[in-house]
Design an enzyme around this catalytic site. Structure first.
Site, short mmCIF file in Angstrom:
data_model
loop_
_atom_site.label_atom_id
_atom_site.label_comp_id
_atom_site.label_asym_id
_atom_site.label_seq_id
_atom_site.Cartn_x
_atom_site.Cartn_y
_atom_site.Cartn_z
N ARG A 483 0.57 -0.98 -0.06
CA ARG A 483 -0.14 -0.14 -0.13
C ARG A 483 1.03 1.46 -0.20
O ARG A 483 1.93 1.21 -0.08
CB ARG A 483 -0.85 0.18 1.00
CG ARG A 483 -0.27 0.54 3.03
CD ARG A 483 -1.21 0.32 3.54
NE ARG A 483 -0.40 0.27 4.94
CZ ARG A 483 -1.27 -0.81 6.16
NH1 ARG A 483 -1.87 -1.61 6.07
NH2 ARG A 483 -0.07 0.16 7.07
N ASP A 484 0.68 2.34 0.07
CA ASP A 484 1.59 3.85 -0.50
C ASP A 484 2.12 4.44 1.93
O ASP A 484 1.69 5.44 1.37
CB ASP A 484 -0.02 4.95 -0.64
CG ASP A 484 -1.40 5.02 0.43
OD1 ASP A 484 -1.54 3.75 1.81
OD2 ASP A 484 -2.00 5.93 -0.06
N GLU A 485 2.46 3.01 1.85
CA GLU A 485 3.55 3.31 3.08
C GLU A 485 4.43 2.74 2.27
O GLU A 485 5.86 3.33 2.25
CB GLU A 485 2.85 2.58 4.65
CG GLU A 485 2.02 2.95 4.80
CD GLU A 485 1.50 3.32 5.67
OE1 GLU A 485 2.17 3.81 7.06
OE2 GLU A 485 0.43 2.69 6.77
N ASP A 492 7.89 -1.42 14.46
CA ASP A 492 7.56 -2.81 13.73
C ASP A 492 9.20 -3.50 13.46
O ASP A 492 9.53 -4.58 13.74
CB ASP A 492 7.01 -2.54 12.36
CG ASP A 492 5.87 -1.61 11.81
OD1 ASP A 492 5.73 -0.52 12.55
OD2 ASP A 492 5.08 -2.41 11.35
N TRP A 543 8.06 2.72 20.19
CA TRP A 543 8.75 2.66 17.88
C TRP A 543 10.39 3.26 18.10
O TRP A 543 11.41 3.07 17.90
CB TRP A 543 7.96 3.43 17.44
CG TRP A 543 6.68 3.87 16.62
CD1 TRP A 543 6.55 2.80 15.31
CD2 TRP A 543 5.57 2.28 17.90
NE1 TRP A 543 5.07 2.33 15.34
CE2 TRP A 543 4.87 1.73 15.97
CE3 TRP A 543 4.62 2.20 18.87
CZ2 TRP A 543 3.53 1.37 16.48
CZ3 TRP A 543 4.05 1.08 18.50
CH2 TRP A 543 3.44 0.49 17.52
N GLU A 755 -1.30 -8.13 9.03
CA GLU A 755 -0.65 -6.82 9.43
C GLU A 755 -1.61 -7.46 10.84
O GLU A 755 -1.38 -6.66 11.85
CB GLU A 755 -0.96 -5.69 9.15
CG GLU A 755 -0.95 -4.44 9.51
CD GLU A 755 -1.62 -3.51 8.79
OE1 GLU A 755 -2.57 -3.68 8.06
OE2 GLU A 755 -1.28 -1.92 9.49
N HIS A 776 2.95 -7.73 6.87
CA HIS A 776 3.79 -7.05 7.34
C HIS A 776 4.77 -7.75 8.81
O HIS A 776 3.33 -8.83 9.01
CB HIS A 776 2.57 -6.69 8.07
CG HIS A 776 1.64 -5.28 8.49
ND1 HIS A 776 1.90 -4.67 7.50
CD2 HIS A 776 2.32 -4.50 8.96
CE1 HIS A 776 1.48 -3.23 7.65
NE2 HIS A 776 1.87 -2.78 9.19
C1 BGC Z 1 2.43 0.76 9.96
C2 BGC Z 1 2.89 0.04 10.85
C3 BGC Z 1 3.40 1.09 12.05
C4 BGC Z 1 1.81 1.88 12.26
C5 BGC Z 1 2.31 2.77 13.13
C6 BGC Z 1 0.63 1.42 10.17
O1 BGC Z 1 0.28 2.69 8.83
O2 BGC Z 1 1.78 0.24 8.85
O3 BGC Z 1 3.17 -0.85 11.05
O4 BGC Z 1 4.18 0.74 13.18
O5 BGC Z 1 0.87 2.63 11.38
O6 BGC Z 1 0.94 2.91 14.34
#
Ligand code: BGC
Length: 904
Positions: A483-485, A492, A543, A755, A776
């Site tokens: 996706r657009d990430e 993660d 994070w 995910e 994911h």
């Molecule tokens: C990502 C996650 C990330 C999260 C932050 C999401 O959009 O795909 O894996 O850690 O944002 O909460």
């Protein structure tokens, strides 16, 4: 016996004993085989002892280094000889000779003396080649096409040059704003993809170095480069921003002749440019390739470029240039089309059988202008239709326009997709699946680990974990690939880091990314994504803590002290940043992702959703990071920091106790994640830990033996259960097949880690499309427990990197066998067990120059039919918690004993 037979026997015995002598092999420089383009002034050397016998270890080593293999044996021509060094170190031994020169190939070899002071022969030479140590080594200038009509299309740039005979060696130094593919005399240079890779470009832009000696010829030569948008110019991130728009090239050919003279060909004035067949490329949206714009022979010297445009020289910054440290992205597994499906909606769809990251190669024959569109998706919906809602704005579309030239073959260059299925539109003629193959692309990490057991669903889970890693270790550790990430989400990465170290060799991968993290850190604050493109939010608990968790994990798994040295200020910066935000030693963050994607109900009238207090989570990670910092400070001998942060850690834990623990030891959040984090990071006084673990078990029972944890609690859940004597519960969770669990997606046909625990619900409908990736890796963090607990394969923190190995399997869950292998820097480790007719068999392999403590959960144990106490190679250490404990050196061992009742 005839005389000749006797002579043969003597000869054979002699040869065998010569072979059993310790040898040296598997030489690595900076963890790579013969790397080219190192800008590390003190590269580190690694080698393995080839141990023909048990109990082999190194006592002394000697390294020598020269500019040619011939010079290695001549002391006056050598660059460096370490002399005989009394040391058992054979992993990451730093170079200590005179200053190395830029753009130079060095050869080295090593010999060792073993435990009996027997010397090995000198190893076969290995080599490495330096890059540029000085900015002044760069003579090239940044160039960009002087004019471009279509700025989304890829420009071609070229230059011809003359060389005379007797080229000794030649190297291409190259980087770009955007991505590049380079060609010399019509042939592609190297096989690296998506170069120059993704870093925090403003501070760190990698260049690559290629040996092009064999590509050059006497007389006229040509260099050609095609540029694509890549991470630099694509709209990236959740706010779709770009680094910059300027697509440009910097390259330098260093040509050395046999007579000692050199020649330079550099990017600069005099290059020519034109727009090529790649009309559009974007990370999320895909690529458009129009074969009608192909220019045959454009990168060969004879090509007439008189109608090409000029280039502009640009004054872009050079002080951000760095050599490439990690393995590049390359092509890997190739999948043929499983089947061609016509969906209920009438779409033509191909199933490749595996959710993967890469692209599809298409063979096609048609008329000029025919346009083939390849859409990519991870799943089909309940009705069997092609499903792309979860891609959000990412188009994942590759478009090929034909030239009418017989059979044409297409694949993208500067875009990749996450998919298992493709939908084909506009294909001229019949769609035959043989014309479509999918290729996985990912960082070229050495595969290191295997895990296999008697439960086929667990084996599929392991498969899914490894594919999650392949798909998301694409130059940076990404959250998802479709996706657009596709971003370097820090949470993660920390959750999965230890598992990652088992499956593949990832220390260089993380070392590079952690340096980007350090430069992106502002006043200690770690951005939520690295490289921090756009306005990334700041470090949330769990994070930002990747800043301490990842370096410490790499140290444990690889014994890599340099990563601690390099990251120490970053680690400390993060802890100090939290301290700066805290009041009375409590970190109460103004916002947080919390235990992301924990178990929750839509219409939660009963309050069953597993919501964990975000500040409680924050305090646990504050302690975790402080502990990691103390660990690193101890290794690096920073005693004042050890003292200061140990005091701080006490205060953090006291504050936790005051704020989040009732007088009877209950946590203010009764969730699994709350108990797991509190126990994992030792937040509770010792006398309250067992009851807390019991409460955790009660909670699991309350959810009918299901986990409820999100990204932060999941990695430690089974570890905590094991540590507090609840292996049975850990196994029940692991083997649970209904939602939420690790195996639920497996039963739903997953080929990667999802995910969400219920990406596809039991009724085959999907979770909300805005957050529903099927690739994911975070929940794949259970892989670490599978290796370290089921097969018990682990290292000791005081002798990390498997210098000292611990093998302590926890047998359970009705499994009848389990086995793991791991390629460490010392060699292969194996831990396998099997239960047969009430007897336990353990097959163990321990590499040279290491030792291992092995725990055997059996009684009456023998090793290779000898009783333990009679064995010379096995040191009996006694019995502990139902295990027989022994210590061994290198070698292969087979332990057999009576199965201890109740262990399953
Ligand atoms: C990502 C996650 C990330 C999260 C932050 C999401 O959009 O795909 O894996 O850690 O944002 O909460």
């Amino acid at each position: 016996m005839k005389k000749s037979a006797i002579l043969f026997l003597i000869f054979s015995l002699f040869t065998v004993s010569a072979f059993t002598r310790t040898g040296v092999s598997h030489l690595l420089t900076e963890n790579r085989i013969n790397p080219i383009g190192l800008d590390t002034p003190t590269p580190r050397f690694t080698w393995q002892l080839v141990a023909g016998e048990r109990g082999v270890y190194q006592t002394v080593y000697e390294i020598r280094l020269a500019e040619s293999t011939a010079a290695l044996s001549k002391s006056k021509n050598r660059v460096w000889d370490s002399g005989k060094i009394t040391s058992g170190k054979s992993v990451q031994v730093p170079y200590k000779g005179p200053k190395l020169q830029s753009d130079t190939r060095y050869y080295w070899q090593v010999r060792v003396w073993d435990q009996d002071s027997k010397a090995s022969a000198w190893s076969e030479p290995a080599w490495f080649q330096t890059a540029f140590f000085n900015l002044s080594d760069w003579k090239a200038k940044w160039i960009t096409p002087a004019s471009r009509k279509d700025t989304s299309a890829s420009p071609l740039l070229r230059k011809i040059f003359n060389l005379h005979e007797d080229i000794k060696s030649a190297n291409l130094y190259i980087t770009s704003h955007g991505m590049y593919e380079a060609f010399i005399n019509g042939s592609r240079v190297g096989d690296a993809l998506l170069t120059p890779g993704w870093t925090s470009y403003n501070e760190r832009l990698q260049y690559q170095v290629y040996d092009i000696t064999d590509m050059l010829q006497n007389g006229s030569n040509a260099v050609g480069v095609v540029l694509g948008n890549g991470w630099y110019k694509s709209d990236m991130g959740y706010n779709l921003v770009r680094y910059k728009d300027d697509i440009s090239l910097l390259c330098q050919l260093e040509i050395h002749y046999k007579d000692g003279t050199s020649e330079l060909v550099t990017s600069g004035p005099g290059w020519k440019s034109v727009t090529g067949p790649i009309r559009y490329s974007d990370v999320y949206d895909g690529e458009t390739y129009d074969a009608r714009y192909e220019i045959p022979g454009w990168s060969t010297p004879g090509f007439d470029d008189s109608d090409w445009g000029m280039v502009k020289v640009k004054d872009y910054k050079m002080d951000n240039l760095i050599a490439t440290y990690n393995e590049p992205v390359r092509k890997h597994e190739v999948f043929t089309a499983n089947k061609l499906i016509t969906t209920p909606k009438g779409d033509k769809v191909i199933d490749f059988g595996q959710n993967l990251v890469g692209w599809v190669q298409v063979k096609v024959k048609g008329k000029a202008g025919d346009t083939v569109r390849i859409y990519h998706a991870e799943v089909l919906d309940k009705k069997g239709n092609f499903y792309t809602d979860n891609l959000r704005t990412a188009r994942q579309l590759d478009t090929y326009v034909l030239e009418d030239n017989g059979t044409e073959t297409f694949e993208p260059h500067f875009s990749w997709q996450g998919f298992r299925y493709i939908k084909i539109e506009g294909y001229p003629g019949e769609i035959d699946p043989v014309n479509f193959t999918a290729t996985a692309i990912y960082s070229d990490m050495t595969p290191t680990g295997t895990f296999e057991c008697s439960d086929s669903l667990l084996n599929q889970l392991q498969h899914n974990i490894q594919w999650g890693q392949r798909g998301n270790f694409l130059d940076v550790p990404t959250d998802c690939p479709q996706r657009d990430e596709r971003l370097g989400w820090t949470g993660d990465a920390q959750a999965f880091a230890r598992t990652a170290t088992f499956n593949f060799r990832v220390d260089n991968f993380f070392a590079k990314w952690l340096k980007d993290l350090a430069v992106d850190q502002k006043n200690g604050d770690v951005p939520a994504i690295v490289p921090n493109i756009g306005k990334g939010v700041s470090g949330s608990p769990g994070w930002g803590d990747v800043a301490t968790i990842a370096p410490w994990t790499m140290y444990l798994a690889y014994g890599d002290r340099r990563i601690l040295e390099d990251q120490y200020e970053s680690m400390k910066g993060w802890v100090d940043h939290i301290t700066g935000l805290s009041k009375n030693n409590l970190w109460i963050p103004s916002w947080s992702f919390g235990d992301w994607l924990f178990y929750s109900l839509n219409n939660d009238r009963s309050g069953e959703s597993a919501i964990t207090d975000k500040s409680l989570i924050a305090q646990c990670f504050y302690a975790c990071s402080t502990q990691n910092l103390i660990n690193a400070a101890k290794v690096l001998g920073k005693t004042t920091d050890v003292e200061n942060y140990t005091e701080l850690l006490k205060d953090i834990k006291n504050a936790f106790f005051r704020e989040y623990v009732t007088r009877s030891g209950r946590l203010v959040s009764g969730t699994q994640t709350a108990y797991v984090l509190a126990l994992q990071f030792d937040m509770l006084p010792e006398d309250l830990r067992d009851q807390a673990a019991d409460r955790l078990v009660d909670n699991i029972r309350h959810y009918n033996n299901h986990l409820t944890t999100g990204f932060l609690g999941t990695p430690y859940l089974c570890h905590v259960l094991t540590r507090f004597g609840h292996d049975d519960v850990a196994y029940e969770l692991l083997l649970q097949k209904t939602y939420p669990s690790w195996l639920y997606p497996v039963t739903m046909g997953a080929t990667t880690i999802w995910e969400r625990w219920d990406g596809i619900k039991p009724d085959s409908t999907f979770q909300t499309p805005s957050m529903n990736s099927f690739n994911h890796y975070a929940y794949g963090a259970i892989g670490d427990w599978m290796y370290r607990t089921i097969t018990g394969l682990d290292t000791y923190s005081d002798q990390p990197g498997y210098k000292k190995i611990r093998i302590k399997p926890h047998i359970g869950g009705g499994l009848t066998h389990a086995s793991a292998t791991l390629k460490t820097y010392y060699g292969n480790v194996k831990s396998g067990w099997e239960i047969k007719d009430g007897r336990l068999l353990m097959n163990i392999e321990i590499p040279g120059n290491t030792s291992a403590v092995i725990y055997i959960p059996a009684s009456g144990v023998t090793e290779s039919t000898r009783l333990l106490k009679e064995s010379e190679d096995v040191k009996y250490l006694g019995e502990e918690d139902g295990y027989v404990k022994v210590e061994v050196g290198s070698g292969v061992y087979a332990f057999v004993g009576e199965e201890v009742g109740g262990m399953r």
